[in-house]
Design a protein around this motif. Structure first.
Motif, PDB file in Angstrom:
ATOM      1  N   ASP A  56      26.341  42.809  31.736  1.00 22.66           N
ATOM      2  CA  ASP A  56      27.144  41.761  32.355  1.00 22.66           C
ATOM      3  C   ASP A  56      26.737  40.103  32.084  1.00 22.66           C
ATOM      4  O   ASP A  56      26.367  39.526  32.866  1.00 22.66           O
ATOM      5  CB  ASP A  56      27.011  41.790  33.858  1.00 22.66           C
ATOM      6  N   PRO A  57      27.051  39.920  30.705  1.00 21.28           N
ATOM      7  CA  PRO A  57      26.649  38.734  30.099  1.00 21.28           C
ATOM      8  C   PRO A  57      27.694  37.621  30.621  1.00 21.28           C
ATOM      9  O   PRO A  57      28.633  37.122  29.931  1.00 21.28           O
ATOM     10  CB  PRO A  57      26.853  39.089  28.555  1.00 21.28           C
ATOM     11  N   MET A  58      27.403  37.010  31.709  1.00 20.65           N
ATOM     12  CA  MET A  58      28.309  36.063  32.327  1.00 20.65           C
ATOM     13  C   MET A  58      28.551  34.749  31.757  1.00 20.65           C
ATOM     14  O   MET A  58      29.674  34.026  32.085  1.00 20.65           O
ATOM     15  CB  MET A  58      27.818  35.877  33.786  1.00 20.65           C
ATOM     16  N   GLU A  60      28.810  34.334  28.581  1.00 14.63           N
ATOM     17  CA  GLU A  60      29.237  34.449  27.196  1.00 14.63           C
ATOM     18  C   GLU A  60      30.532  34.507  26.939  1.00 14.63           C
ATOM     19  O   GLU A  60      31.352  34.919  27.709  1.00 14.63           O
ATOM     20  CB  GLU A  60      28.432  35.744  26.406  1.00 14.63           C
ATOM     21  N   GLY A  61      31.237  33.823  25.851  1.00 15.55           N
ATOM     22  CA  GLY A  61      32.492  34.336  25.544  1.00 15.55           C
ATOM     23  C   GLY A  61      32.738  35.479  24.748  1.00 15.55           C
ATOM     24  O   GLY A  61      31.806  36.088  24.886  1.00 15.55           O
ATOM     25  N   PRO A  62      34.022  35.717  24.512  1.00 13.72           N
ATOM     26  CA  PRO A  62      34.480  37.067  24.021  1.00 13.72           C
ATOM     27  C   PRO A  62      33.706  37.358  22.782  1.00 13.72           C
ATOM     28  O   PRO A  62      33.602  38.704  22.794  1.00 13.72           O
ATOM     29  CB  PRO A  62      35.856  36.603  23.652  1.00 13.72           C
ATOM     30  N   VAL A  63      33.507  36.539  21.833  1.00 10.83           N
ATOM     31  CA  VAL A  63      32.711  37.135  20.689  1.00 10.83           C
ATOM     32  C   VAL A  63      31.319  37.817  21.007  1.00 10.83           C
ATOM     33  O   VAL A  63      30.992  38.954  20.641  1.00 10.83           O
ATOM     34  CB  VAL A  63      32.390  35.850  19.804  1.00 10.83           C
ATOM     35  N   ILE A  64      30.319  36.826  21.747  1.00 13.84           N
ATOM     36  CA  ILE A  64      29.125  37.258  22.091  1.00 13.84           C
ATOM     37  C   ILE A  64      29.191  38.544  23.275  1.00 13.84           C
ATOM     38  O   ILE A  64      28.487  39.373  23.318  1.00 13.84           O
ATOM     39  CB  ILE A  64      28.353  36.215  22.510  1.00 13.84           C
ATOM     40  N   GLN A  65      30.266  38.360  24.225  1.00 11.12           N
ATOM     41  CA  GLN A  65      30.295  39.558  24.969  1.00 11.12           C
ATOM     42  C   GLN A  65      30.380  40.871  24.243  1.00 11.12           C
ATOM     43  O   GLN A  65      30.026  41.853  24.538  1.00 11.12           O
ATOM     44  CB  GLN A  65      31.677  39.298  25.857  1.00 11.12           C
ATOM     45  N   LEU A  66      31.386  40.897  23.244  1.00  7.27           N
ATOM     46  CA  LEU A  66      31.547  42.056  22.294  1.00  7.27           C
ATOM     47  C   LEU A  66      30.244  42.336  21.759  1.00  7.27           C
ATOM     48  O   LEU A  66      29.887  43.765  21.667  1.00  7.27           O
ATOM     49  CB  LEU A  66      32.772  42.015  21.225  1.00  7.27           C
ATOM     50  N   ALA A  67      29.406  41.695  21.235  1.00  8.69           N
ATOM     51  CA  ALA A  67      28.162  41.874  20.603  1.00  8.69           C
ATOM     52  C   ALA A  67      27.221  42.587  21.613  1.00  8.69           C
ATOM     53  O   ALA A  67      26.626  43.651  21.338  1.00  8.69           O
ATOM     54  CB  ALA A  67      27.608  40.333  20.096  1.00  8.69           C
ATOM     55  N   HIS A  68      27.443  42.253  22.856  1.00  9.96           N
ATOM     56  CA  HIS A  68      26.427  42.764  23.855  1.00  9.96           C
ATOM     57  C   HIS A  68      26.871  44.191  24.046  1.00  9.96           C
ATOM     58  O   HIS A  68      26.051  45.113  24.149  1.00  9.96           O
ATOM     59  CB  HIS A  68      26.577  42.054  25.243  1.00  9.96           C
ATOM     60  N   GLU A  69      27.984  44.287  24.093  1.00  7.49           N
ATOM     61  CA  GLU A  69      28.729  45.669  24.510  1.00  7.49           C
ATOM     62  C   GLU A  69      28.266  46.611  23.230  1.00  7.49           C
ATOM     63  O   GLU A  69      28.115  47.932  23.367  1.00  7.49           O
ATOM     64  CB  GLU A  69      30.487  45.737  24.577  1.00  7.49           C
TER      65      GLU A  69
ATOM     66  N   THR B 177      36.478  47.027  35.937  1.00  9.66           N
ATOM     67  CA  THR B 177      36.796  46.716  37.433  1.00  9.66           C
ATOM     68  C   THR B 177      36.025  45.478  38.206  1.00  9.66           C
ATOM     69  O   THR B 177      35.914  44.507  37.425  1.00  9.66           O
ATOM     70  CB  THR B 177      36.050  48.186  37.999  1.00  9.66           C
ATOM     71  N   LEU B 178      36.027  45.611  39.385  1.00  7.56           N
ATOM     72  CA  LEU B 178      35.587  44.454  39.975  1.00  7.56           C
ATOM     73  C   LEU B 178      34.652  43.512  39.402  1.00  7.56           C
ATOM     74  O   LEU B 178      34.576  42.575  39.549  1.00  7.56           O
ATOM     75  CB  LEU B 178      35.273  44.813  41.619  1.00  7.56           C
ATOM     76  N   LYS B 179      33.451  44.324  39.176  1.00  8.62           N
ATOM     77  CA  LYS B 179      32.179  43.542  38.638  1.00  8.62           C
ATOM     78  C   LYS B 179      32.594  42.618  37.478  1.00  8.62           C
ATOM     79  O   LYS B 179      31.869  41.579  37.226  1.00  8.62           O
ATOM     80  CB  LYS B 179      31.022  44.420  38.413  1.00  8.62           C
ATOM     81  N   ASP B 180      33.445  43.208  36.545  1.00  8.45           N
ATOM     82  CA  ASP B 180      33.688  42.746  35.439  1.00  8.45           C
ATOM     83  C   ASP B 180      34.837  41.422  35.739  1.00  8.45           C
ATOM     84  O   ASP B 180      34.893  40.537  35.041  1.00  8.45           O
ATOM     85  CB  ASP B 180      34.732  43.738  34.436  1.00  8.45           C
ATOM     86  N   ALA B 181      35.452  41.646  36.572  1.00  5.78           N
ATOM     87  CA  ALA B 181      36.544  40.491  37.246  1.00  5.78           C
ATOM     88  C   ALA B 181      35.822  39.407  37.667  1.00  5.78           C
ATOM     89  O   ALA B 181      36.063  38.439  37.562  1.00  5.78           O
ATOM     90  CB  ALA B 181      37.687  41.087  38.355  1.00  5.78           C
ATOM     91  N   MET B 182      34.560  39.815  38.449  1.00  3.47           N
ATOM     92  CA  MET B 182      33.798  38.646  38.778  1.00  3.47           C
ATOM     93  C   MET B 182      32.975  37.868  37.617  1.00  3.47           C
ATOM     94  O   MET B 182      32.979  36.788  37.792  1.00  3.47           O
ATOM     95  CB  MET B 182      32.650  39.413  39.736  1.00  3.47           C
ATOM     96  N   ASN B 183      32.533  38.748  36.521  1.00  3.56           N
ATOM     97  CA  ASN B 183      32.223  37.969  35.428  1.00  3.56           C
ATOM     98  C   ASN B 183      33.039  37.110  34.967  1.00  3.56           C
ATOM     99  O   ASN B 183      32.624  35.929  34.529  1.00  3.56           O
ATOM    100  CB  ASN B 183      31.675  38.978  34.324  1.00  3.56           C
ATOM    101  N   GLU B 184      34.365  37.524  34.702  1.00  2.00           N
ATOM    102  CA  GLU B 184      35.243  36.607  34.123  1.00  2.00           C
ATOM    103  C   GLU B 184      35.724  35.611  35.074  1.00  2.00           C
ATOM    104  O   GLU B 184      36.050  34.429  34.446  1.00  2.00           O
ATOM    105  CB  GLU B 184      36.552  37.647  33.798  1.00  2.00           C
ATOM    106  N   ALA B 185      35.530  35.643  36.296  1.00  2.00           N
ATOM    107  CA  ALA B 185      35.909  34.492  37.336  1.00  2.00           C
ATOM    108  C   ALA B 185      34.775  33.368  36.874  1.00  2.00           C
ATOM    109  O   ALA B 185      35.125  32.363  37.178  1.00  2.00           O
ATOM    110  CB  ALA B 185      36.217  34.988  38.691  1.00  2.00           C
ATOM    111  N   MET B 186      33.657  33.979  36.963  1.00  2.00           N
ATOM    112  CA  MET B 186      32.509  33.010  36.858  1.00  2.00           C
ATOM    113  C   MET B 186      32.776  32.404  35.283  1.00  2.00           C
ATOM    114  O   MET B 186      32.265  30.977  35.313  1.00  2.00           O
ATOM    115  CB  MET B 186      31.285  33.833  36.707  1.00  2.00           C
ATOM    116  N   ARG B 187      32.973  32.883  34.393  1.00  2.00           N
ATOM    117  CA  ARG B 187      33.081  32.335  33.183  1.00  2.00           C
ATOM    118  C   ARG B 187      34.405  31.181  33.148  1.00  2.00           C
ATOM    119  O   ARG B 187      34.129  30.044  32.720  1.00  2.00           O
ATOM    120  CB  ARG B 187      33.560  33.311  32.152  1.00  2.00           C
ATOM    121  N   ASP B 188      35.339  31.751  33.998  1.00  2.00           N
ATOM    122  CA  ASP B 188      36.361  30.531  34.040  1.00  2.00           C
ATOM    123  C   ASP B 188      36.064  29.211  34.888  1.00  2.00           C
ATOM    124  O   ASP B 188      36.187  28.197  34.636  1.00  2.00           O
ATOM    125  CB  ASP B 188      37.724  31.275  34.965  1.00  2.00           C
ATOM    126  N   TRP B 189      34.998  29.626  36.075  1.00  2.00           N
ATOM    127  CA  TRP B 189      34.792  28.601  36.581  1.00  2.00           C
ATOM    128  C   TRP B 189      33.694  27.496  35.802  1.00  2.00           C
ATOM    129  O   TRP B 189      33.726  26.486  35.994  1.00  2.00           O
ATOM    130  CB  TRP B 189      33.947  29.158  37.943  1.00  2.00           C
TER     131      TRP B 189
END
Lengths: 272, 406
Positions: A56-58, A60-69, B177-189
């Protein structure tokens, strides 16, 4: 003196700026990390920042997210990342290595266990994106015990009165995040970076590296004017992933990474 | 009941660092620290401000429709033949779930902060709908992050959000799912922190969210406590609520924590059975760790990677839980148990057929456990179950599970 402090001192004496490439251990393919790190050093890296993959690399942007995956799909773990550093150290005792990641894998291993394992593998510093100074005491006790630097982020919106709180806990260097956003975003404002760099320097003598949003020789050069080091992450991850996706070998990915890093090195060095 | 909790002042937590014992805290990147400090300062001022409280109370009364009834499910209780079961009818709130109690409160905070844009994460879509609803009413721009998987299972709520003018953004990373939605909301924030207020939907995330969400949801327990005394002359013997992130549960439990005679059960999603690994029960099966800004019980592997979860209900499909629940588990004040997919589905049908109330699949987990609990209790005892939401949104899921095409 730590390898990191040592490296910045040497660079300063030479009038040069640190080039700090980032990649995620285990990406873009398994077993590439050690030869890649040696290749990065050949292409002009002064410090290597090794990303520790997390589910859950919070930040990171899309490029590095994919790298983590991809890295996790390739079977990487924190333990295996430490093993990468240990193998790199067999042939390179000089280049500082910084681990960058998230709190949970380190916390799950145990801060004490991690500190011992990281020190014996030859890790020089740790940057955990989601452990701010307010939460760092338990980590720092262990890192200090084994002489590992703790690198902190300062953001564009960090209030001035917080900068002291951060630099008190920091060692090695300060990592200034050049924009509000995730890694790999494109809205770098070099004038703002310059203003903030001056402000941070009025609070600390630690070297200042700048990252997020630096993608080529020009942007690296612009930032290097005001910083002691520049971090290049998403751009590097991107060229390696593209090399593999287009059917290239791991060697081809390393060649692509070296080529980009070489260009950036030349851009930075044209300042001096 | 153990006596060693008598000196705990539940209202004093979280402490200044946002901790409930070792849980909670503020584990976020530096870019969010200033925003959290601003929110903490504003909330601490407003929560003591009678004008703010009045505005909130007005909204809860005339927009949400509070107080929600405490309804005695007599026919169902008789069938079970044990304790009397009362349902706290959060399903009757505007938008159909407890989520709106929190979004009304947080949207007021956004308004006081002058933020023109709100974002939210959502699992089942109830929090997304509640956020989109209040954004429509206040004229705020609203974007809702929702996992691609959840968008498929909750098509009705997705359409509701779009009708309300919100932008529903599919999240394709991780487990979708929900945890990933929360990650994405954090990134937006992180990216839009100056213009944007992040309405977190559950009592988790970095401090001060677990506290303020709990405070906004505690209206459930305050009403239930007063209603119980007024309608039966006594406090209930037990409370039962489902726990995903845990906001409806903490809202019901918190005003009763000092009443040691009241037993409490938080029901996690047992999925295909907690022994299978296909579940969403971090308090039952997990270990402490750090995710989404707080230290809490998590489902994680031996390397500290977050595990994928499974539940029949999208709203419980989350690998973590609010930090106050982690602490309440450790001190033994609340028992955390689980109900699996099949038990929840049975309870959904039972309540619908016996009481004419169609519960959300999330709430059905609480009902499933309450049925077992009631059977083990005496007829003069009393249970309050938080009926946290209504089940209309789940009709397609239920039909599919029952093998029926509609």
């Amino acid at each position: 003196m730590s390898r990191i402090a040592d490296r910045f001192k040497q660079l300063k004496e030479q009038g040069r700026k640190a080039l700090i490439p980032y990649f995620v251990a285990g990406d873009p393919c398994a077993d590439i990390a050690v030869p890649l790190m040696h290749g990065l050093v050949e292409a002009g890296a002064d410090i290597i920042e090794v990303g520790v993959a997390f589910s859950d690399p919070m930040a990171e942007g899309p490029v590095i997210q994919l790298a983590h995956e991809r890295a996790l799909a390739n079977g990487i773990s924190l333990r295996k990342t430490l093993e990468v550093v240990r193998q790199f150290r067999e042939n390179d005792q000089d280049t500082p290595v910084l681990l960058m990641g998230y709190a949970n894998p380190v916390e799950h291993m145990g801060y004490d266990v991690f500190a011992d394992a990281a020190a014996s593998a030859g890790v020089d510093a740790l940057l955990t994106v989601d452990i701010p100074p307010e939460e760092v005491d338990a980590v720092n006790v262990e890192l200090n015990r084994v002489g590992i630097d703790n690198i902190f982020l300062i953001a564009p919106n960090t209030p001035e009165n917080r900068i002291d709180t951060i630099v008190e806990q920091a060692s090695g260097f300060i990592y200034y995040v050049s924009l509000k956003g995730v890694t790999g975003a494109g809205n770098l404002d070099t004038e703002e970076v310059s203003r903030r760099a001056q402000l941070i320097r009025s609070h600390t003598n630690l070297p200042l590296a700048v990252g997020f949003g630096i993608k080529d020789a020009d942007s690296a050069k612009a930032v290097a004017v005001v910083a002691d080091g520049v971090v290049v992450g998403s751009a590097l991850v991107n060229v390696m992933a593209a090399a593999i996706e287009s059917g290239g070998s791991p060697e081809a990915a390393i060649v692509a990474a070296k080529s980009l890093l070489g260009d950036i090195r030349a851009g930075i060095d044209s300042l001096s | 009941m153990s006596k060693d909790r008598s000196d705990i002042d539940y209202s004093s937590l979280p402490d200044a660092q946002g901790r409930f014992g070792q849980y909670g805290g503020k584990f976020v990147s530096e870019t969010l620290m200033a925003a959290l400090a601003e929110l903490e300062e504003l909330y601490s001022r407003l929560s003591a401000d009678p004008a703010f409280q009045r505005e909130l109370d007005e909204d809860l009364a005339h927009y949400v429709g509070r107080p929600s009834p405490l309804y005695e499910a007599k026919r169902w209780s008789d069938q079970i033949g044990g304790a009397r079961i009362f349902l706290k009818r959060e399903d009757l709130n505007h938008t159909g779930a407890h989520k709106v109690n929190n979004t009304v409160g947080q949207a007021l905070l956004a308004k006081y902060m002058g933020k023109p844009r709100v974002i939210a994460e959502t699992g089942a879509g109830q929090h997304g709908v509640a956020s989109a609803t209040i954004a429509a009413r206040l004229g705020l721009e609203c974007q809702v992050y929702m996992g691609e998987e959840d968008i498929k299972r909750q098509a009705l709520n997705v359409y509701r959000m779009r009708l309300l003018g919100a932008d529903v953004i599919p999240v394709t990373s991780g487990s979708k799912t929900l945890k990933d939605a929360m990650n994405e909301a954090m990134r937006d924030w992180v990216t839009n922190v100056d213009s944007t207020y992040y309405i977190i939907g559950t009592a988790a995330g970095p401090h001060p969210y677990p506290k303020l969400v709990r405070d906004f949801q505690s209206i459930i327990g305050r009403e239930a406590r007063a209603q119980s005394l007024a309608q039966t002359g006594k406090l209930p013997d037990a409370l039962v609520a489902c726990v995903g992130g845990g906001s409806n549960a903490i809202g019901l439990f918190h005003p009763f924590l000092e009443d040691e005679s009241v037993a409490m059960y938080g029901v996690e999603a047992g999925g295909l059975g907690v022994a299978t690994g296909e579940h969403a029960a971090p308090l039952t099966m997990g270990t402490p760790g750090v995710l989404h800004g707080n230290r809490t019980y998590l489902m994680q592997d031996e390397d500290g990677q977050i595990l994928h979860t499974h539940s029949i209900s999208a709203g419980l499909d989350y690998p973590g839980v609010g930090p106050e629940h982690s602490w309440l588990k450790d001190i033994g004040r609340v028992d955390y148990v689980d109900a699996d997919d099949a038990e929840a589905l049975r309870a959904f049908h039972t309540l619908t057929e016996v009481e004419g109330i169609m519960p959300a699949l999330e709430s059905s987990h609480a009902l499933a456990y309450a049925e077992k609990l009631a059977a083990s209790m005496d007829k003069d005892q009393m249970i309050i179950v938080n009926l946290s939401g209504r089940g209309d949104k789940d009709i397609h899921t239920v039909a599919q599970l029952d093998g029926i095409e509609i």
